[in-house]
Design an enzyme around this catalytic site. Sequence first.
Site, PDB file in Angstrom:
ATOM      1  N   PRO A 198       2.285   1.302   1.872  1.00  0.00           N
ATOM      2  CA  PRO A 198       2.817   0.477   0.900  1.00  0.00           C
ATOM      3  C   PRO A 198       4.068  -0.055   0.891  1.00  0.00           C
ATOM      4  CG  PRO A 198       1.900   2.857   0.327  1.00  0.00           C
ATOM      5  CD  PRO A 198       2.047   2.808   1.726  1.00  0.00           C
ATOM      6  N   GLU A 199       4.255  -1.234   0.338  1.00  0.00           N
ATOM      7  CA  GLU A 199       5.303  -1.923   0.192  1.00  0.00           C
ATOM      8  C   GLU A 199       5.971  -2.304  -1.186  1.00  0.00           C
ATOM      9  OE1 GLU A 199       5.323  -5.280   3.308  1.00  0.00           O
ATOM     10  OE2 GLU A 199       3.850  -4.324   4.473  1.00  0.00           O
ATOM     11  N   HIS A 258      -6.935  16.001   0.755  1.00  0.00           N
ATOM     12  CA  HIS A 258      -5.417  15.404   0.810  1.00  0.00           C
ATOM     13  C   HIS A 258      -4.758  15.347  -0.648  1.00  0.00           C
ATOM     14  CE1 HIS A 258      -6.175  14.931   5.000  1.00  0.00           C
ATOM     15  NE2 HIS A 258      -7.230  14.046   4.666  1.00  0.00           N
ATOM     16  N   ARG A 315      -1.897  11.229   5.792  1.00  0.00           N
ATOM     17  CA  ARG A 315      -1.030  11.328   6.855  1.00  0.00           C
ATOM     18  C   ARG A 315       0.168  12.078   6.663  1.00  0.00           C
ATOM     19  NH1 ARG A 315      -0.806   5.920  10.100  1.00  0.00           N
ATOM     20  NH2 ARG A 315       0.015   7.110  11.515  1.00  0.00           N
ATOM     21  N   ARG A 353      22.835 -11.796  15.020  1.00  0.00           N
ATOM     22  CA  ARG A 353      21.585 -10.753  14.982  1.00  0.00           C
ATOM     23  C   ARG A 353      20.653 -11.390  16.310  1.00  0.00           C
ATOM     24  NH1 ARG A 353      21.423  -5.962  11.754  1.00  0.00           N
ATOM     25  NH2 ARG A 353      23.033  -6.462  10.277  1.00  0.00           N
TER      26      ARG A 353
END
Length: 272
Positions: free
Chosen positions: A2-3, A91, A110, A153
């Site tokens: 999830p972002e 879960h 997970r 960078r």
Amino acid sequence: MPELPEVQTTANAIEKYSKGKKISYCNVRKNKLRWKLQADLSQRLKNKKIKSVSRRGKYIIIELNSLYLVIHLGMSGYIRISNNLTNILKHDHIDIVLESNTVLRFNDTRKFGMVFYSEDDPTQSHPLLKKIGVEPLTRNFNKKYLYEKTRNRSVSIKNFLMNGDIIAGIGNIYASEALFDAKIKPNKLSKNLTRKNCEELSSSIKKVLKLSLKKGGASISDYVNVDGNKGYFQNNFKVYGRAGKPCYTCNYIISKITLGQRSSFFCKKCQK
Ligand SMILES: [Zn+2]
């Protein structure tokens, strides 16, 4: 994983269903996720009222009266909200049961997620949260910020975008999609971005995040929103997960390369 849009969608829904309600009790079925849970977590949350729910980076912050509850969905976590206390799935590790038997149920296959309480505002005090970079949907994130931060960078721009200490909440999906939108190849060195690249990329990032928020986030693998429904942004992916398929813009085949141990998808013709 999830972002920003998925975490924001989850935070919004938790607030919608739980704001103003009191936590009756917690039921912890698994006391170790990424870390061992605080032993007194359930006890500390009991009878606390939920004042507000917000997001910082990929963290959900639930403000209670004189305590904060912090949730990170990890790689595969999601939260369901239900009135059914008995229908427990595999879960489902933690239940936060509110008055009137509404339950916030944390599921994480997970077990990379995190759930912990904090006495102080975690965005100011917690070592993981206080170092989070600028929020990409705020004014502080713009072409100037991106240009200045990318100077000197040597890391690829894709890995740069995924560094949460510089820009908050962007992972593999939105980095890939934003780079396609800005027509920049993912392995371009950050320091080689021109001012024009930075202008286009900063607006592409905002554009793809906003579009995904509108669609309720993207549902890949386990992620569902709190109603148990899927978000729809995955139907709008232009490159992510599309290796071997034709580019929607030019018909050339989408490529897949590995950058920083993550798969990156891009069009060799459109992205330079
Ligand atoms: Zn193309």
